[in-house]
Design an enzyme around this catalytic site. Sequence first.
Site: not given
Ligand code: GLU
Length: 322
Positions: A272, A254, A76, A73, A198
């Site tokens: 994660v 989160y 992102k 993430s 993604y």
């Molecule tokens: N690639 C992970 C997903 O989409 C990223 C989630 C994360 O790092 O919070 O579930």
Amino acid sequence: MLSAQGSMSTRTLEATLAQIHAEVQPLFGRGKVADYIPALAQVPSQQFGMAVALVDGTTCSVGDAHVPFSLQSITKLFAFVMALKTVGDALWLRVGREPSGAAFNSMVQLETEHGIPRNPFINAGALVVTDILTTRYAHLDYALLGALRRLTDDPDLTWNMRIAKSERENAHRNMALAYFMKSYGNFVNPPELVLDNYCRQCATEMSCAQLAQATMFLANDGLDIGRNGAPGEQFLAADEARRVNALMLTCGAYDAAGDFAYRIGLPVKTGVGGGIVAIAPGRGTVAVWSPELDAKGNSVLGAFALERLVQLGWSARLKSDA
Ligand code: GLU
């Protein structure tokens, strides 16, 4: 185990990182490595690295700070910055900027909020960002990689194909989020294509030292500092960097964003893969990585280490050292 470079005296920072490295050791075993992406479950859990980069060019690191890990993430953040640079405020027509208070992959709010995700850092919001970028770039995966290679000065930086494939094969929930948003008219490209981009994006690997360097522009009014004699680059407008930091503070961890803001008080983005990057505007960046996660998907040792760093007074030290 400990390394430091730079003109400024880093003795206090080095000692602080060494202390934190010792303090985190008893915490191994309290969390669990992410396993919903099968390839991530194979990452050895007992690893910890931390790197600090200051706006004057000084760097300091400890433990496994040079071991590449899966950004997940945290990417992102870079995709969001790229979308801001590409479409500007039009981004906010398709994604909000409020904390969700829900799990990173939650679907619940999307129905009552008509397919508009709460923010760009939850999965639904990040998928919209990747959808926007997929429209603008014929090869988004390489466009993003190019930007990250520039920010890290590492031409070999890449994504881990095995992890990307593993996530893609198990991306049922993210695919459902994409189709759900498409039913509300908030998804342009075929979800399969966006998910390909993604999953590669999320599988990008970097070390803590590289991550601290790559986010330096957020601590420095949008200016990525020059290294090895090269001039700096205004990677993002100063105003936009301020806004990105605000969003990281309110939405970067989160449904634990409030807790992180209370405990650490800095803009952060977690992933994660066990990484966390924190920005101290005007001062520097901190990247920390340890794969064991708590119930909300944030690194147990990483969160503890950041909290200890701010408690031990690194901000004050930076001011007096500078
Ligand atoms: N690639 C992970 C997903 O989409 C990223 C989630 C994360 O790092 O919070 O579930």
